[in-house]
Design a protein around this motif. Sequence first.
Motif, PDB file in Angstrom:
ATOM      1  N   ALA A 151       8.440   2.383   9.824  1.00 29.76           N
ATOM      2  CA  ALA A 151       7.909   3.558   9.107  1.00 29.76           C
ATOM      3  C   ALA A 151       6.476   3.824   9.558  1.00 29.76           C
ATOM      4  CB  ALA A 151       7.970   3.334   7.599  1.00 29.76           C
ATOM      5  N   ALA A 152       5.691   2.746   9.721  1.00 27.74           N
ATOM      6  CA  ALA A 152       4.296   2.926  10.169  1.00 27.74           C
ATOM      7  C   ALA A 152       4.277   3.484  11.597  1.00 27.74           C
ATOM      8  CB  ALA A 152       3.557   1.602  10.098  1.00 27.74           C
ATOM      9  N   GLU A 153       5.215   2.986  12.424  1.00 30.14           N
ATOM     10  CA  GLU A 153       5.235   3.428  13.825  1.00 30.14           C
ATOM     11  C   GLU A 153       5.595   4.903  13.977  1.00 30.14           C
ATOM     12  OE1 GLU A 153       7.844   0.391  15.142  1.00 30.14           O
ATOM     13  OE2 GLU A 153       6.216  -0.841  15.961  1.00 30.14           O
ATOM     14  N   ILE A 154       6.362   5.423  13.020  1.00 30.59           N
ATOM     15  CA  ILE A 154       6.743   6.842  13.147  1.00 30.59           C
ATOM     16  C   ILE A 154       6.036   7.710  12.096  1.00 30.59           C
ATOM     17  CG2 ILE A 154       8.959   6.392  14.276  1.00 30.59           C
ATOM     18  CD1 ILE A 154      10.311   6.828  11.596  1.00 30.59           C
ATOM     19  N   ALA A 155       4.917   7.185  11.589  1.00 27.52           N
ATOM     20  CA  ALA A 155       4.152   7.943  10.574  1.00 27.52           C
ATOM     21  C   ALA A 155       3.624   9.256  11.144  1.00 27.52           C
ATOM     22  CB  ALA A 155       3.002   7.096  10.047  1.00 27.52           C
ATOM     23  N   ASP A 156       3.600   9.344  12.475  1.00 29.33           N
ATOM     24  CA  ASP A 156       3.089  10.576  13.102  1.00 29.33           C
ATOM     25  C   ASP A 156       4.103  11.720  13.035  1.00 29.33           C
ATOM     26  OD1 ASP A 156       4.865   9.319  14.761  1.00 29.33           O
ATOM     27  OD2 ASP A 156       3.834   9.873  16.604  1.00 29.33           O
ATOM     28  N   ARG A 157       5.257  11.480  12.407  1.00 25.67           N
ATOM     29  CA  ARG A 157       6.231  12.578  12.218  1.00 25.67           C
ATOM     30  C   ARG A 157       5.974  13.305  10.899  1.00 25.67           C
ATOM     31  NH1 ARG A 157       7.111   9.222  16.537  1.00 25.67           N
ATOM     32  NH2 ARG A 157       9.168   9.503  17.473  1.00 25.67           N
ATOM     33  N   LEU A 158       5.106  12.747  10.090  1.00 22.52           N
ATOM     34  CA  LEU A 158       4.923  13.287   8.738  1.00 22.52           C
ATOM     35  C   LEU A 158       3.614  14.079   8.635  1.00 22.52           C
ATOM     36  CD1 LEU A 158       6.170  13.075   5.837  1.00 22.52           C
ATOM     37  CD2 LEU A 158       4.538  11.236   5.448  1.00 22.52           C
ATOM     38  N   PRO A 159       3.691  15.397   8.479  1.00 22.57           N
ATOM     39  CA  PRO A 159       2.444  16.152   8.355  1.00 22.57           C
ATOM     40  C   PRO A 159       1.795  15.954   6.988  1.00 22.57           C
ATOM     41  CG  PRO A 159       4.355  17.636   8.410  1.00 22.57           C
ATOM     42  CD  PRO A 159       4.893  16.240   8.445  1.00 22.57           C
ATOM     43  N   VAL A 160       0.476  15.748   6.995  1.00 20.81           N
ATOM     44  CA  VAL A 160      -0.264  15.567   5.747  1.00 20.81           C
ATOM     45  C   VAL A 160      -1.401  16.585   5.685  1.00 20.81           C
ATOM     46  CG1 VAL A 160      -1.754  13.986   4.436  1.00 20.81           C
ATOM     47  CG2 VAL A 160       0.256  13.085   5.614  1.00 20.81           C
ATOM     48  N   VAL A 161      -1.504  17.248   4.551  1.00 20.62           N
ATOM     49  CA  VAL A 161      -2.638  18.147   4.306  1.00 20.62           C
ATOM     50  C   VAL A 161      -3.472  17.498   3.213  1.00 20.62           C
ATOM     51  CG1 VAL A 161      -3.312  20.421   3.397  1.00 20.62           C
ATOM     52  CG2 VAL A 161      -1.395  20.235   5.009  1.00 20.62           C
ATOM     53  N   TRP A 162      -4.762  17.315   3.476  1.00 23.69           N
ATOM     54  CA  TRP A 162      -5.648  16.624   2.530  1.00 23.69           C
ATOM     55  C   TRP A 162      -6.744  17.599   2.122  1.00 23.69           C
ATOM     56  CZ3 TRP A 162      -6.083  10.945   1.747  1.00 23.69           C
ATOM     57  CH2 TRP A 162      -7.204  10.579   0.969  1.00 23.69           C
ATOM     58  N   LEU A 163      -6.813  17.920   0.843  1.00 24.40           N
ATOM     59  CA  LEU A 163      -7.830  18.861   0.366  1.00 24.40           C
ATOM     60  C   LEU A 163      -8.926  18.136  -0.414  1.00 24.40           C
ATOM     61  CD1 LEU A 163      -5.711  21.857  -1.025  1.00 24.40           C
ATOM     62  CD2 LEU A 163      -6.710  21.599   1.257  1.00 24.40           C
ATOM     63  N   VAL A 219       2.275   6.720   1.289  1.00 23.53           N
ATOM     64  CA  VAL A 219       2.807   7.445   2.446  1.00 23.53           C
ATOM     65  C   VAL A 219       4.004   6.671   3.009  1.00 23.53           C
ATOM     66  CG1 VAL A 219       2.297   8.251   4.778  1.00 23.53           C
ATOM     67  CG2 VAL A 219       0.570   8.475   2.993  1.00 23.53           C
ATOM     68  N   LEU A 220       3.847   5.341   3.106  1.00 25.03           N
ATOM     69  CA  LEU A 220       4.943   4.524   3.653  1.00 25.03           C
ATOM     70  C   LEU A 220       6.169   4.598   2.750  1.00 25.03           C
ATOM     71  CD1 LEU A 220       3.032   1.394   4.924  1.00 25.03           C
ATOM     72  CD2 LEU A 220       4.161   3.137   6.301  1.00 25.03           C
ATOM     73  N   HIS A 221       5.948   4.550   1.458  1.00 17.34           N
ATOM     74  CA  HIS A 221       7.066   4.635   0.518  1.00 17.34           C
ATOM     75  C   HIS A 221       7.821   5.934   0.740  1.00 17.34           C
ATOM     76  CE1 HIS A 221       9.282   5.244  -3.203  1.00 17.34           C
ATOM     77  NE2 HIS A 221       9.167   3.960  -3.434  1.00 17.34           N
ATOM     78  N   PHE A 222       7.084   7.006   0.930  1.00 15.30           N
ATOM     79  CA  PHE A 222       7.718   8.303   1.128  1.00 15.30           C
ATOM     80  C   PHE A 222       8.480   8.341   2.456  1.00 15.30           C
ATOM     81  CE2 PHE A 222       8.009  12.827   1.922  1.00 15.30           C
ATOM     82  CZ  PHE A 222       8.536  13.234   0.711  1.00 15.30           C
ATOM     83  N   LEU A 223       7.878   7.761   3.493  1.00 20.42           N
ATOM     84  CA  LEU A 223       8.562   7.706   4.795  1.00 20.42           C
ATOM     85  C   LEU A 223       9.860   6.911   4.686  1.00 20.42           C
ATOM     86  CD1 LEU A 223       5.499   7.066   7.090  1.00 20.42           C
ATOM     87  CD2 LEU A 223       7.218   8.817   7.553  1.00 20.42           C
ATOM     88  N   LEU A 224       9.800   5.780   3.962  1.00 21.32           N
ATOM     89  CA  LEU A 224      10.969   4.898   3.859  1.00 21.32           C
ATOM     90  C   LEU A 224      12.104   5.533   3.065  1.00 21.32           C
ATOM     91  CD1 LEU A 224       9.144   1.506   3.138  1.00 21.32           C
ATOM     92  CD2 LEU A 224      10.714   1.901   5.044  1.00 21.32           C
ATOM     93  N   SER A 243      13.725  -8.387   3.568  1.00 23.37           N
ATOM     94  CA  SER A 243      14.586  -7.781   4.593  1.00 23.37           C
ATOM     95  C   SER A 243      14.064  -6.402   5.020  1.00 23.37           C
ATOM     96  CB  SER A 243      16.019  -7.649   4.055  1.00 23.37           C
ATOM     97  OG  SER A 243      15.994  -6.985   2.807  1.00 23.37           O
ATOM     98  N   PHE A 244      13.126  -5.822   4.263  1.00 17.41           N
ATOM     99  CA  PHE A 244      12.578  -4.496   4.599  1.00 17.41           C
ATOM    100  C   PHE A 244      11.407  -4.553   5.581  1.00 17.41           C
ATOM    101  CE2 PHE A 244      14.428  -0.962   2.225  1.00 17.41           C
ATOM    102  CZ  PHE A 244      15.398  -1.654   1.505  1.00 17.41           C
ATOM    103  N   VAL A 245      10.950  -5.771   5.933  1.00 20.61           N
ATOM    104  CA  VAL A 245       9.746  -5.858   6.782  1.00 20.61           C
ATOM    105  C   VAL A 245       9.883  -5.034   8.078  1.00 20.61           C
ATOM    106  CG1 VAL A 245       8.286  -7.437   8.118  1.00 20.61           C
ATOM    107  CG2 VAL A 245       8.959  -8.025   5.779  1.00 20.61           C
ATOM    108  N   PRO A 246      10.995  -5.187   8.837  1.00 24.52           N
ATOM    109  CA  PRO A 246      11.087  -4.395  10.083  1.00 24.52           C
ATOM    110  C   PRO A 246      11.077  -2.889   9.808  1.00 24.52           C
ATOM    111  CG  PRO A 246      12.844  -6.040   9.959  1.00 24.52           C
ATOM    112  CD  PRO A 246      12.153  -6.067   8.647  1.00 24.52           C
ATOM    113  N   LEU A 247      11.606  -2.492   8.649  1.00 21.08           N
ATOM    114  CA  LEU A 247      11.637  -1.057   8.333  1.00 21.08           C
ATOM    115  C   LEU A 247      10.250  -0.548   7.955  1.00 21.08           C
ATOM    116  CD1 LEU A 247      15.009  -0.700   6.414  1.00 21.08           C
ATOM    117  CD2 LEU A 247      14.535  -0.521   8.850  1.00 21.08           C
ATOM    118  N   THR A 248       9.475  -1.374   7.246  1.00 24.59           N
ATOM    119  CA  THR A 248       8.096  -0.980   6.926  1.00 24.59           C
ATOM    120  C   THR A 248       7.315  -0.802   8.234  1.00 24.59           C
ATOM    121  OG1 THR A 248       8.248  -2.271   4.907  1.00 24.59           O
ATOM    122  CG2 THR A 248       6.046  -1.609   5.581  1.00 24.59           C
ATOM    123  N   ALA A 249       7.524  -1.744   9.167  1.00 21.01           N
ATOM    124  CA  ALA A 249       6.831  -1.644  10.468  1.00 21.01           C
ATOM    125  C   ALA A 249       7.252  -0.362  11.182  1.00 21.01           C
ATOM    126  CB  ALA A 249       7.160  -2.864  11.327  1.00 21.01           C
TER     127      ALA A 249
END
Length: 389
Positions: free
Chosen positions: A72-84, A233-238, A64-70
Amino acid sequence: MLLSHEKEQRLLKETRKRLDELEKLPSLHKDASISQMLQSRGISRRDFMKWATAMTATLALPASFVPLTAKAAEIADRLPVVWLHMAECTGCSESLLRSDGPSIDSLIFDYISLEYHETIMAASGWQAEENLESAIKKHHGQYILMVEGGIPSGSTEHCLTIGALGHTGAENARKAAEGAKAIFAIGACSSFGGIQAANPNPTAAQPLSKIITKSVINVPGCPPSEKNIVGNVLHFLLFDALPPVDAFNRPIWAYGHRIHDLCERRGRFDAGEFVQRFGDEGAEEGYCLYKVGCKGPYTFNNCSKLRFNSHTSWPIAAGHGCIGCSEPQFWDKMGPFEEPMANHLFQTAFGGEGADKTSDKIGIAILSAAAIGIAAHAALSAIFKDKGE
Ligand code: FSX
Ligand code: SF4
Ligand code: F3S
């Protein structure tokens, strides 16, 4: 799935609400939307939904989470990531970015708002340092910090000195960790020290968790797969929460089973069919690689299920045993890599007993559908726990 219908509905409702809120935030991405990006690479909506279905199962979530995973990926651009980057070979970044045809995972990673990533950003020198400063300030308390590489410490801390300002890796890591909302150590080096920390460890390289005081989720592997990086990242978004972890702070959804439990050569192991030396008849027949050093019975990771590079292959399919790259101090503890380690005793996530003594017992227990259900249930229960329920 052992989650009650009522709990599942409640979690769905909460997650939907969270994603709706996130969607209202401005996109941090400057270019196209994810659908446009996928379309321009010839990836259809259908392929994207297939990917979302597989990723939902990988994260041990109900269908039942499939549409939500999709979403989350579609709005992944709301999440700032810093990679060192610290002391490493950049293999973790390469794992994501250099597949010969970009996978959906790598496109999503591209789509995440990577506010700072030394390998792929255009800036260099002073401008790069300024970018890091401004990303940390602008997104204070909001960004995800991902750190790749081991970190020299103590009197040899200066062995990793970055940029014109002469900051050490440890200083940069501490500073970036201060304002981070969640922190992931990407790769064996950042999680456990990696090859830099192998004996005699000349630079006193340490895992990220020993350099900073905040809690760190380890995503080991040398390198980890693209799915294990993007999945976190998706887990965190969800859920706006860190995933449940094992004794070594590895997310259970990715590191809950041993390589051996789901290995395509497991039938050969059970039948006693072993490659005796590389290139023999057994090797041609695809026999089990245990006797030529496979460490799959001691190693927790999902490579045997998910493979690498868009499911193309993985070490054991390529004909070499697993070298245990997602286990702590594997360079020192798993060797020699092409010999079995039947007489070695070391710490696994199950405790201190030698895995050889228990491998079959554990294998049978974990392979049972009930045990897999329990793992999924544990993962979801922990999300409820995190939310104070
Ligand atoms: Fe390399 Fe990453 Fe190994 Fe380490 O991966 S693939 S040495 S885990 O930090 O770049
Ligand atoms: Fe697979 Fe290695 Fe286990 Fe053999 S020992 S079944 S090759 S994981
Ligand atoms: Fe590493 Fe073993 Fe997977 S060597 S990539 S954990 S098969």
